[in-house]
Design a protein around this motif. Structure first.
Motif, PDB file in Angstrom:
ATOM      1  N   LYS A   1      10.435  -0.688  -2.244  1.00  0.00           N
ATOM      2  CA  LYS A   1      10.858  -0.720  -0.837  1.00  0.00           C
ATOM      3  C   LYS A   1       9.689  -0.383   0.078  1.00  0.00           C
ATOM      4  CE  LYS A   1      15.743   0.527  -1.472  1.00  0.00           C
ATOM      5  NZ  LYS A   1      16.764   1.592  -1.220  1.00  0.00           N
ATOM      6  N   GLN A   2       8.897   0.613  -0.326  1.00  0.00           N
ATOM      7  CA  GLN A   2       7.750   1.007   0.489  1.00  0.00           C
ATOM      8  C   GLN A   2       6.712  -0.106   0.558  1.00  0.00           C
ATOM      9  OE1 GLN A   2       6.129   4.764  -0.796  1.00  0.00           O
ATOM     10  NE2 GLN A   2       8.000   5.907  -0.384  1.00  0.00           N
ATOM     11  N   ILE A   3       6.486  -0.766  -0.594  1.00  0.00           N
ATOM     12  CA  ILE A   3       5.505  -1.854  -0.633  1.00  0.00           C
ATOM     13  C   ILE A   3       5.961  -3.025   0.229  1.00  0.00           C
ATOM     14  CG2 ILE A   3       4.444  -3.598  -2.128  1.00  0.00           C
ATOM     15  CD1 ILE A   3       4.352  -1.484  -4.324  1.00  0.00           C
ATOM     16  N   GLU A   4       7.270  -3.346   0.140  1.00  0.00           N
ATOM     17  CA  GLU A   4       7.802  -4.462   0.908  1.00  0.00           C
ATOM     18  C   GLU A   4       7.707  -4.233   2.412  1.00  0.00           C
ATOM     19  OE1 GLU A   4      11.743  -4.872  -0.564  1.00  0.00           O
ATOM     20  OE2 GLU A   4      11.139  -5.895  -2.414  1.00  0.00           O
ATOM     21  N   SER A   5       7.735  -2.964   2.808  1.00  0.00           N
ATOM     22  CA  SER A   5       7.664  -2.650   4.235  1.00  0.00           C
ATOM     23  C   SER A   5       6.227  -2.557   4.747  1.00  0.00           C
ATOM     24  CB  SER A   5       8.384  -1.324   4.516  1.00  0.00           C
ATOM     25  OG  SER A   5       7.714  -0.240   3.897  1.00  0.00           O
ATOM     26  N   MET A   6       5.250  -2.646   3.827  1.00  0.00           N
ATOM     27  CA  MET A   6       3.843  -2.543   4.201  1.00  0.00           C
ATOM     28  C   MET A   6       3.273  -3.901   4.580  1.00  0.00           C
ATOM     29  SD  MET A   6       2.218  -0.053   1.255  1.00  0.00           S
ATOM     30  CE  MET A   6       2.721   1.651   1.042  1.00  0.00           C
ATOM     31  N   SER A   7       2.257  -3.872   5.397  1.00  0.00           N
ATOM     32  CA  SER A   7       1.489  -5.077   5.676  1.00  0.00           C
ATOM     33  C   SER A   7       0.538  -5.312   4.500  1.00  0.00           C
ATOM     34  CB  SER A   7       0.690  -4.918   6.964  1.00  0.00           C
ATOM     35  OG  SER A   7      -0.292  -3.898   6.814  1.00  0.00           O
ATOM     36  N   GLU A   8      -0.040  -6.505   4.421  1.00  0.00           N
ATOM     37  CA  GLU A   8      -0.964  -6.808   3.330  1.00  0.00           C
ATOM     38  C   GLU A   8      -2.152  -5.857   3.348  1.00  0.00           C
ATOM     39  OE1 GLU A   8      -3.645 -10.559   1.661  1.00  0.00           O
ATOM     40  OE2 GLU A   8      -2.015 -10.904   3.094  1.00  0.00           O
ATOM     41  N   GLU A   9      -2.615  -5.522   4.557  1.00  0.00           N
ATOM     42  CA  GLU A   9      -3.744  -4.598   4.694  1.00  0.00           C
ATOM     43  C   GLU A   9      -3.388  -3.208   4.168  1.00  0.00           C
ATOM     44  OE1 GLU A   9      -6.530  -2.646   8.240  1.00  0.00           O
ATOM     45  OE2 GLU A   9      -5.191  -4.331   8.685  1.00  0.00           O
ATOM     46  N   GLU A  10      -2.170  -2.739   4.456  1.00  0.00           N
ATOM     47  CA  GLU A  10      -1.723  -1.424   3.988  1.00  0.00           C
ATOM     48  C   GLU A  10      -1.595  -1.391   2.469  1.00  0.00           C
ATOM     49  OE1 GLU A  10       0.959   0.305   7.686  1.00  0.00           O
ATOM     50  OE2 GLU A  10       1.846  -1.173   6.323  1.00  0.00           O
ATOM     51  N   VAL A  11      -1.113  -2.499   1.887  1.00  0.00           N
ATOM     52  CA  VAL A  11      -0.985  -2.583   0.427  1.00  0.00           C
ATOM     53  C   VAL A  11      -2.356  -2.487  -0.229  1.00  0.00           C
ATOM     54  CG1 VAL A  11      -0.342  -4.072  -1.506  1.00  0.00           C
ATOM     55  CG2 VAL A  11       1.162  -3.886   0.476  1.00  0.00           C
ATOM     56  N   GLN A  12      -3.331  -3.249   0.304  1.00  0.00           N
ATOM     57  CA  GLN A  12      -4.678  -3.224  -0.255  1.00  0.00           C
ATOM     58  C   GLN A  12      -5.300  -1.835  -0.155  1.00  0.00           C
ATOM     59  OE1 GLN A  12      -6.148  -5.551  -1.995  1.00  0.00           O
ATOM     60  NE2 GLN A  12      -4.374  -6.908  -1.734  1.00  0.00           N
TER      61      GLN A  12
ATOM     62  N   SER B   1      -6.400   0.525  -3.292  1.00  0.00           N
ATOM     63  CA  SER B   1      -7.769   1.040  -3.406  1.00  0.00           C
ATOM     64  C   SER B   1      -7.783   2.548  -3.554  1.00  0.00           C
ATOM     65  CB  SER B   1      -8.597   0.624  -2.185  1.00  0.00           C
ATOM     66  OG  SER B   1      -8.072   1.207  -1.008  1.00  0.00           O
ATOM     67  N   ASN B   2      -6.832   3.235  -2.872  1.00  0.00           N
ATOM     68  CA  ASN B   2      -6.722   4.700  -3.008  1.00  0.00           C
ATOM     69  C   ASN B   2      -6.273   5.075  -4.409  1.00  0.00           C
ATOM     70  OD1 ASN B   2      -7.503   5.206  -0.380  1.00  0.00           O
ATOM     71  ND2 ASN B   2      -5.413   5.170   0.422  1.00  0.00           N
ATOM     72  N   GLU B   3      -5.361   4.255  -4.987  1.00  0.00           N
ATOM     73  CA  GLU B   3      -4.885   4.526  -6.343  1.00  0.00           C
ATOM     74  C   GLU B   3      -6.025   4.399  -7.342  1.00  0.00           C
ATOM     75  OE1 GLU B   3      -1.847   5.446  -7.645  1.00  0.00           O
ATOM     76  OE2 GLU B   3      -1.314   5.876  -5.570  1.00  0.00           O
ATOM     77  N   GLU B   4      -6.905   3.400  -7.133  1.00  0.00           N
ATOM     78  CA  GLU B   4      -8.021   3.181  -8.060  1.00  0.00           C
ATOM     79  C   GLU B   4      -9.006   4.338  -8.027  1.00  0.00           C
ATOM     80  OE1 GLU B   4      -9.640  -0.540  -6.927  1.00  0.00           O
ATOM     81  OE2 GLU B   4      -7.966  -1.716  -7.755  1.00  0.00           O
ATOM     82  N   LYS B   5      -9.117   4.979  -6.859  1.00  0.00           N
ATOM     83  CA  LYS B   5     -10.014   6.135  -6.730  1.00  0.00           C
ATOM     84  C   LYS B   5      -9.463   7.322  -7.474  1.00  0.00           C
ATOM     85  CE  LYS B   5     -11.715   4.756  -2.169  1.00  0.00           C
ATOM     86  NZ  LYS B   5     -11.769   5.102  -0.737  1.00  0.00           N
TER      87      LYS B   5
END
Length: 274
Positions: free
Chosen positions: A255-266, A270-274
């Motif tokens: 639900k959170q991902i669906e409500s995000m813009s493409e920029e917010e998802v990216q 990137s934060n998860e990869e860090k």
């Protein structure tokens, strides 16, 4: 956490203890009382994640006992641990006993007769506040490791380091089912840390394994801290298994991902990869 408590949730839990206690205090000022006994909780001494409102309400009772003593009025606040015959911990014990399963891993409880014997003893003591728990110090630190970092326990436990004992999984009706994804593995880890069970299946009921509402709230608090997701306790408690909680987490993440813009998802990835 306190940040997730709103005014209504605080008032709903605190109203009875705060207003009831104050009314009793006010209306008994002219009475020649022998005793003024406040049934508080060990939660106000040890704390409990996800139970900030309940901790605060119980702390109010402790403060009232000290306030009355400052007025030279009788009062004692007893910070009780879990009592037998009431609560979800008892329900879990009864379920396992009915199935002829071990209850060694469950939270120890104060028997009714034992509790009244302790109360009778306390009424003859000049104490304002006291905690009553059905554990010796080693058992308590095994059950509640965060207590070891508290100044009080630091001062009396000496140099010993207590490692929580893990108990064998009870022989439940359902067979053991291993976790199959990252979230389920993380939930198994949280349940093991909380319940001290060496092997937890994704279909195992939290309450049949010996958990109670306070420990379940701690689990949901850790979920909130780990994933940034709030799960409604009333909904979760209806069928509290790792499989179901993991699905609830996955649904909220989607639900959170669906409500995000493409920029917010990216940015999130990137934060998860860090």
């Amino acid at each position: 956490p306190l940040v997730n408590l709103n005014e209504d949730r605080m008032k709903n839990v605190m109203r009875t203890k705060v207003e009831g206690t104050w009314n009793l205090h006010q209306n008994s000022l002219e009475l020649d009382l022998d005793h003024f006994i406040l049934y508080s909780s060990a939660v106000s001494v040890l704390g409990s994640p996800g139970q900030g409102n309940y901790s605060a309400a119980s702390t109010y009772l402790d403060c009232m006992a000290h306030y009355r003593h400052s007025l030279r009025l009788p009062a004692i606040s007893v910070n009780w641990g879990p009592w037998a015959d009431v609560g979800l911990a008892v329900e879990a014990s009864e379920k396992l006993t009915d199935q002829d399963l071990s209850t060694d891993h469950l939270v120890k409880m104060i028997e009714i007769e034992q509790g009244f014997e302790v109360l009778d003893l306390l009424l003859n003591q000049s104490v304002t506040q006291i905690t009553v728990l059905p554990f010796d110090l080693r058992n308590l630190l095994e059950l509640y490791p965060p207590a070891a970092s508290m100044p009080f326990f630091n001062g009396i436990k000496g140099g010993d380091i207590h490692v929580a004992k893990l108990y064998a999984r009870p022989n439940l009706k359902q067979s053991y089912a291993a976790p199959s994804n990252e979230i389920e593995h993380k939930m198994v880890e949280l349940w093991q840390q909380t319940l001290h069970i060496d092997r937890v299946g994704i279909h195992d009921s939290f309450f049949e394994l010996g958990g109670d509402s306070v420990l379940a709230a701690q689990i949901l608090g850790k979920v909130r801290k780990t994933y940034g997701i709030n799960i409604d306790p009333k909904d979760a408690f209806q069928f509290f298994t790792i499989e179901r909680i993991a699905k609830m987490i996955e649904e909220e993440i989607l639900k959170q991902i669906e409500s995000m813009s493409e920029e917010e998802v990216q940015k999130h990835l990137s934060n998860e990869e860090k």
